[in-house]
Design a protein around this motif. Sequence first.
Motif, PDB file in Angstrom:
ATOM      1  N   GLU A   5      58.595  25.400  78.345  1.00 41.07           N
ATOM      2  CA  GLU A   5      58.608  24.776  79.667  1.00 41.07           C
ATOM      3  C   GLU A   5      60.021  24.800  80.272  1.00 41.07           C
ATOM      4  O   GLU A   5      60.207  25.188  81.415  1.00 41.07           O
ATOM      5  CB  GLU A   5      58.098  23.344  79.526  1.00 41.07           C
ATOM      6  N   PHE A   6      61.021  24.432  79.446  1.00 50.05           N
ATOM      7  CA  PHE A   6      62.395  24.416  79.966  1.00 50.05           C
ATOM      8  C   PHE A   6      62.864  25.810  80.341  1.00 50.05           C
ATOM      9  O   PHE A   6      63.562  26.000  81.332  1.00 50.05           O
ATOM     10  CB  PHE A   6      63.350  23.773  78.952  1.00 50.05           C
ATOM     11  N   PHE A  13      62.650  28.294  88.506  1.00 49.75           N
ATOM     12  CA  PHE A  13      62.742  27.210  89.486  1.00 49.75           C
ATOM     13  C   PHE A  13      64.121  26.560  89.593  1.00 49.75           C
ATOM     14  O   PHE A  13      64.269  25.509  90.178  1.00 49.75           O
ATOM     15  CB  PHE A  13      61.652  26.164  89.208  1.00 49.75           C
ATOM     16  N   VAL A  27      67.749  20.316  90.274  1.00 49.18           N
ATOM     17  CA  VAL A  27      66.892  20.514  89.097  1.00 49.18           C
ATOM     18  C   VAL A  27      67.696  20.332  87.807  1.00 49.18           C
ATOM     19  O   VAL A  27      68.828  20.825  87.711  1.00 49.18           O
ATOM     20  CB  VAL A  27      66.288  21.940  89.125  1.00 49.18           C
ATOM     21  N   ASP A  30      66.789  13.789  85.145  1.00 52.26           N
ATOM     22  CA  ASP A  30      65.531  13.041  85.243  1.00 52.26           C
ATOM     23  C   ASP A  30      65.061  12.923  86.691  1.00 52.26           C
ATOM     24  O   ASP A  30      63.873  12.761  86.955  1.00 52.26           O
ATOM     25  CB  ASP A  30      65.691  11.639  84.640  1.00 52.26           C
ATOM     26  N   LEU A  88      58.273  20.516  93.383  1.00 51.11           N
ATOM     27  CA  LEU A  88      57.111  21.358  93.072  1.00 51.11           C
ATOM     28  C   LEU A  88      56.494  20.918  91.749  1.00 51.11           C
ATOM     29  O   LEU A  88      57.134  21.010  90.706  1.00 51.11           O
ATOM     30  CB  LEU A  88      57.581  22.817  92.959  1.00 51.11           C
ATOM     31  N   LEU A 118      64.840  23.649  96.501  1.00 49.31           N
ATOM     32  CA  LEU A 118      63.939  23.054  95.502  1.00 49.31           C
ATOM     33  C   LEU A 118      64.795  22.161  94.604  1.00 49.31           C
ATOM     34  O   LEU A 118      65.724  22.640  93.956  1.00 49.31           O
ATOM     35  CB  LEU A 118      63.250  24.154  94.692  1.00 49.31           C
ATOM     36  N   GLY A 120      63.505  19.678  92.317  1.00 48.24           N
ATOM     37  CA  GLY A 120      62.891  19.107  91.124  1.00 48.24           C
ATOM     38  C   GLY A 120      61.405  19.354  91.125  1.00 48.24           C
ATOM     39  O   GLY A 120      60.879  20.030  92.012  1.00 48.24           O
ATOM     40  N   GLY A 121      60.740  18.811  90.105  1.00 53.12           N
ATOM     41  CA  GLY A 121      59.302  19.005  90.031  1.00 53.12           C
ATOM     42  C   GLY A 121      58.770  18.656  88.670  1.00 53.12           C
ATOM     43  O   GLY A 121      59.390  17.887  87.914  1.00 53.12           O
ATOM     44  N   ASP A 122      57.639  19.247  88.330  1.00 53.44           N
ATOM     45  CA  ASP A 122      57.013  19.004  87.045  1.00 53.44           C
ATOM     46  C   ASP A 122      56.209  20.248  86.701  1.00 53.44           C
ATOM     47  O   ASP A 122      55.672  20.911  87.596  1.00 53.44           O
ATOM     48  CB  ASP A 122      56.104  17.773  87.158  1.00 53.44           C
TER      49      ASP A 122
HETATM   50  P1  ADP Z   1      61.064  14.765  82.581  1.00 53.47           P
HETATM   51  O1  ADP Z   1      60.384  14.896  81.280  1.00 53.47           O
HETATM   52  O2  ADP Z   1      62.277  13.917  82.615  1.00 53.47           O
HETATM   53  O3  ADP Z   1      60.090  14.487  83.701  1.00 53.47           O
HETATM   54  P2  ADP Z   1      60.837  17.567  82.976  1.00 53.47           P
HETATM   55  O4  ADP Z   1      60.866  18.244  81.689  1.00 53.47           O
HETATM   56  O5  ADP Z   1      59.502  17.336  83.608  1.00 53.47           O
HETATM   57  O6  ADP Z   1      61.652  16.226  82.875  1.00 53.47           O
HETATM   58  O7  ADP Z   1      61.737  18.360  84.012  1.00 53.47           O
HETATM   59  C1  ADP Z   1      63.057  18.714  83.733  1.00 53.47           C
HETATM   60  C2  ADP Z   1      63.751  19.039  85.023  1.00 53.47           C
HETATM   61  O8  ADP Z   1      63.151  20.174  85.608  1.00 53.47           O
HETATM   62  C3  ADP Z   1      63.654  17.934  86.072  1.00 53.47           C
HETATM   63  O9  ADP Z   1      64.850  17.927  86.815  1.00 53.47           O
HETATM   64  C4  ADP Z   1      62.510  18.371  86.948  1.00 53.47           C
HETATM   65  O10 ADP Z   1      62.651  17.863  88.262  1.00 53.47           O
HETATM   66  C5  ADP Z   1      62.654  19.883  86.889  1.00 53.47           C
HETATM   67  N1  ADP Z   1      61.367  20.601  87.035  1.00 53.47           N
HETATM   68  C6  ADP Z   1      60.295  20.592  86.223  1.00 53.47           C
HETATM   69  N2  ADP Z   1      59.329  21.413  86.670  1.00 53.47           N
HETATM   70  C7  ADP Z   1      59.780  21.953  87.813  1.00 53.47           C
HETATM   71  C8  ADP Z   1      59.259  22.859  88.764  1.00 53.47           C
HETATM   72  N3  ADP Z   1      58.051  23.402  88.657  1.00 53.47           N
HETATM   73  N4  ADP Z   1      60.028  23.164  89.827  1.00 53.47           N
HETATM   74  C9  ADP Z   1      61.249  22.624  89.981  1.00 53.47           C
HETATM   75  N5  ADP Z   1      61.813  21.779  89.122  1.00 53.47           N
HETATM   76  C10 ADP Z   1      61.098  21.436  88.051  1.00 53.47           C
END
Ligand code: ADP
Length: 333
Positions: A5-6, A13, A27, A30, A88, A118, A120-122
Amino acid sequence: MAAMEFELIERYFTGCGSERDDVVLGVGDDAAILSLPAGHELVVSTDTLVAGIHFFPDVDPCSLGHKALSVNLSDLAAMGARPAWVTLALTLPQVDEVWLAAFSQSFAALAHQHGVQLIGGDTTSGPLSITVQAMGFVEKGKAWQRDGAKLGDVIYVSGTLGDAGLALQAIKQQIVFPQALLARLISRLEKPTPRVAEALALSGLVNAAIDLSDGLLSDLGHILKASRVGAEIQLDALPLSSAFRACRQDKVAQQLSDECWQSLPLSAGDDYELCFTVGSENQHAVASTLAMHGFKAHCIGRIDNGSGLRCVQKNGKQYQTEQSGYEHFKGSV
Ligand code: ADP
Ligand code: MG
């Protein structure tokens, strides 16, 4: 899929879209940190696209990346706001890097075009779904709201109506349109243009606005309800594209009913044009602003104190239609 995922986030992204000075932290942490310009208000909107509901699951990821961002920028445009930041949330059935590369490239290209970053997101696994949150700003007190329409306002729509709806009919009913026309219609469905530049140029001249995602009757209806007014629109004033007109004149027209051709520009969704109302004192300023920038918007009617939305035909008679716009949960609640 944590490590993976990372890597995906890093690869596709990070550094997506414009690099903005007002992003204190993007990005990777947290949460993101943003700085809002003084004297402005934050405008926020979210839209989700779900496979099988909003798009065909096998649709070109390039179109999808564009559309997912586009529909959200369109919401900001409908508020008269300047887009700045997006998040996103992606749910993916599997990791398909070819798909991700195409999706993220078209998303980034549109973001760049609008000066959007962009931030941040999940990223999760599950049935394909895409949620974008768009944020922008507007001068304090200057946002366009649905409840701002006034008696006597002129009603405008940008661009043309019914193209996306016609493309959808063509795909669903497997209608054989001339190839060049079909391509133009499909591009309106899959790659809508958010009317951000139009909205920014018209700043200060608009009383109420909405973007046309569910169809003119339904969406203009929201303005009327919120503003507690009625309206009359002229059917022959509805702007239609040359592709739409050409299809209607082609033998293809015979495959769709007259009722369908009439109702497409009124009831079909997905055009993402702006519908907005303007006080008659600002009509000239709107016309010269549109002309100066080469933007297209047409007057289609007027706000009045009558009941609801009335559609008048060329012969002066009222047109009745059963169809309104697309409604989720229709019939189930
Ligand atoms: P957390 O577990 O703290 O929610 P994540 O592993 O979900 O962290 O996300 C790590 C970082 O990557 C965060 O800054 C998040 O906003 C970013 N991120 C995750 N998925 C995406 C995406 N699809 N697009 C842009 N940023 C993303
Ligand atoms: Mg997370």
